[in-house]
Design a protein around this motif. Structure first.
Motif, short mmCIF file in Angstrom:
data_model
loop_
_atom_site.label_atom_id
_atom_site.label_comp_id
_atom_site.label_asym_id
_atom_site.label_seq_id
_atom_site.Cartn_x
_atom_site.Cartn_y
_atom_site.Cartn_z
N ILE A 174 33.08 75.12 45.26
CA ILE A 174 34.14 75.90 45.87
C ILE A 174 35.49 75.29 45.52
N ASN A 175 36.55 75.98 45.85
CA ASN A 175 37.89 75.49 45.56
C ASN A 175 38.15 74.17 46.27
N GLN A 176 38.79 73.23 45.57
CA GLN A 176 38.99 71.89 46.09
C GLN A 176 39.89 71.88 47.32
N ASP A 177 40.99 72.61 47.30
CA ASP A 177 41.89 72.64 48.46
C ASP A 177 41.19 73.24 49.67
N PHE A 178 40.39 74.29 49.44
CA PHE A 178 39.66 74.89 50.56
C PHE A 178 38.60 73.92 51.08
N PHE A 179 37.97 73.17 50.18
CA PHE A 179 36.98 72.18 50.62
C PHE A 179 37.63 71.13 51.51
N GLN A 180 38.82 70.64 51.12
CA GLN A 180 39.51 69.64 51.93
C GLN A 180 39.88 70.20 53.30
N LYS A 181 40.26 71.47 53.34
CA LYS A 181 40.55 72.10 54.63
C LYS A 181 39.31 72.15 55.51
N CYS A 182 38.16 72.43 54.90
CA CYS A 182 36.91 72.47 55.65
C CYS A 182 36.52 71.10 56.18
N GLN A 183 36.87 70.04 55.44
CA GLN A 183 36.54 68.69 55.87
C GLN A 183 37.31 68.28 57.12
N LYS A 184 38.47 68.88 57.32
CA LYS A 184 39.31 68.50 58.46
C LYS A 184 38.95 69.24 59.73
N ASP A 185 38.15 70.29 59.62
CA ASP A 185 37.82 71.11 60.79
C ASP A 185 36.33 71.42 60.75
N PRO A 186 35.56 70.94 61.75
CA PRO A 186 34.10 71.18 61.75
C PRO A 186 33.73 72.66 61.72
N LEU A 187 34.57 73.52 62.32
CA LEU A 187 34.26 74.95 62.32
C LEU A 187 34.32 75.51 60.91
N PHE A 188 35.33 75.11 60.13
CA PHE A 188 35.42 75.55 58.74
C PHE A 188 34.27 74.99 57.91
N GLN A 189 33.89 73.73 58.20
CA GLN A 189 32.78 73.15 57.45
C GLN A 189 31.49 73.90 57.73
N GLN A 190 31.23 74.25 58.97
CA GLN A 190 30.04 75.03 59.30
C GLN A 190 30.08 76.39 58.61
N PHE A 191 31.27 76.97 58.55
CA PHE A 191 31.42 78.28 57.93
C PHE A 191 31.08 78.22 56.44
N VAL A 192 31.62 77.21 55.73
CA VAL A 192 31.38 77.15 54.29
C VAL A 192 29.92 76.80 54.00
N ILE A 193 29.27 76.03 54.86
CA ILE A 193 27.84 75.76 54.69
C ILE A 193 27.04 77.04 54.87
N LEU A 194 27.38 77.81 55.89
CA LEU A 194 26.68 79.08 56.15
C LEU A 194 26.87 80.04 54.98
N VAL A 195 28.10 80.14 54.46
CA VAL A 195 28.36 81.03 53.33
C VAL A 195 27.58 80.57 52.10
N SER A 196 27.50 79.26 51.88
CA SER A 196 26.75 78.73 50.75
C SER A 196 25.26 79.06 50.87
N ILE A 197 24.71 78.89 52.06
CA ILE A 197 23.30 79.20 52.29
C ILE A 197 23.03 80.68 52.04
N GLU A 198 23.90 81.54 52.57
CA GLU A 198 23.70 82.98 52.37
C GLU A 198 23.82 83.36 50.90
N GLY A 199 24.74 82.71 50.18
CA GLY A 199 24.88 82.98 48.75
C GLY A 199 23.63 82.61 47.98
N LEU A 200 23.05 81.44 48.29
CA LEU A 200 21.83 81.02 47.62
C LEU A 200 20.66 81.93 47.98
N GLU A 201 20.59 82.35 49.24
CA GLU A 201 19.51 83.25 49.66
C GLU A 201 19.58 84.57 48.90
N ASN A 202 20.78 85.11 48.77
CA ASN A 202 20.93 86.39 48.09
C ASN A 202 20.63 86.28 46.60
#
Length: 283
Positions: free
Chosen positions: A120-148
């Protein structure tokens, strides 16, 4: 104009010719003016997520990597993320990402396991690292992408490994460098009546004689209000389309090997037709 052996539903000849000529002009014009949309990069490690593949309970590791070569998603505040997660259809917000092929690795117990790399984009990844809610969101999106993409069923009870940023070795990936929606809206349309079913579709080849250069799928979707309700996955020899919520589902195999990265799709609301153009790879 068509190869009749590929037709999976019937249309009037006049409709076929009109749709085909319109799409061909759009596709050829785009391919002549657009810059290359992919390149090879080596991403940086980010976090490693451990989960379980259902129903066999095999361990799966997801390496969520970072690179500024991946386009960033649209700006999203924490308040907007909370509202998005509470909505009935959060699919309208898309996170650009590159999903790598699975590779076999060895875990801490010296057991073989499968790992997938997501970039994923590096700046967005760093934003996700600072907020657990964003980190959970990007993990969920990654899982759904792999499932699809790989037809998996992954357990949502995941674990972020504390002392490991990557399982295995970081490898190069061929990623998309331009951000564009998988499906582009062309015209607004009044609300039609939904009809849950397998949609009618037509497969066309161009040119109709000789070596094929393009495989074109035209899918009729009466009742679809917006392209945001569509989830499309183009495989090398497979096309999967879902229209939410449970309006249509199409899963077909075709006899060609296509270029997934350079395939394009457009949804025309006035005709209620999704057109997918897939360059055929010469063997």
């Amino acid at each position: 104009m068509t190869d009749s052996s590929l037709l999976s539903s019937e249309l009037e000849l006049q409709q076929q010719e009109e749709l085909y000529q319109q799409l061909l002009l759009q596709t050829m014009g785009r391919m002549q003016t657009e810059n290359p949309v992919s390149k090879v990069i080596r991403p940086e490690p980010g976090i490693c997520v451990k989960t379980i593949l259902e129903p066999g309970k095999q361990k799966i590791f997801i390496n969520i990597c970072q690179s500024n070569s991946v386009p960033p998603p649209p700006e999203l505040s924490r308040e907007e993320l909370v509202e998005l997660l509470q909505s009935e259809d959060p699919s309208g917000y898309r996170v650009p990402m590159s999903l790598g092929e699975p590779h076999i690795e060895v875990d801490n117990s010296s057991q073989g396991c499968s790992a997938y790399d997501v970039v994923i984009n590096q700046d967005f990844f760093q934003k996700c690292q600072k907020d657990p809610l964003f980190q959970q969101f990007v993990i969920l999106v990654s899982i759904e992408g792999l499932e699809n993409k790989y037809s998996l069923e992954l357990n949502r009870d995941w674990k972020v490994l504390k002392n490991r940023k990557f399982l295995g070795s970081v490898s190069e990936q061929n990623i998309r460098t331009k951000s564009r929606p998988v499906i582009q809206e062309l015209q607004p349309q009044e609300t039609p009546t939904a009809a849950p079913k397998r949609p009618e579709f037509t497969l066309l080849v161009e040119p109709p004689a000789g070596d094929p250069e393009y495989l074109i799928a035209e899918i009729m979707l009466p009742g679809v209000l917006s392209s945001r309700a569509l989830v499309l996955d183009v495989g090398e020899d497979q096309l999967v389309l879902t229209a939410r919520p449970s309006l249509f589902h199409l899963d077909i195999f075709h006899p060609f090997l296509v270029d997934q990265e350079n395939s394009v799709a457009e949804y025309n609301n006035s005709r209620q037709i999704l057109t997918v153009t897939m360059p055929v790879v010469s063997l």
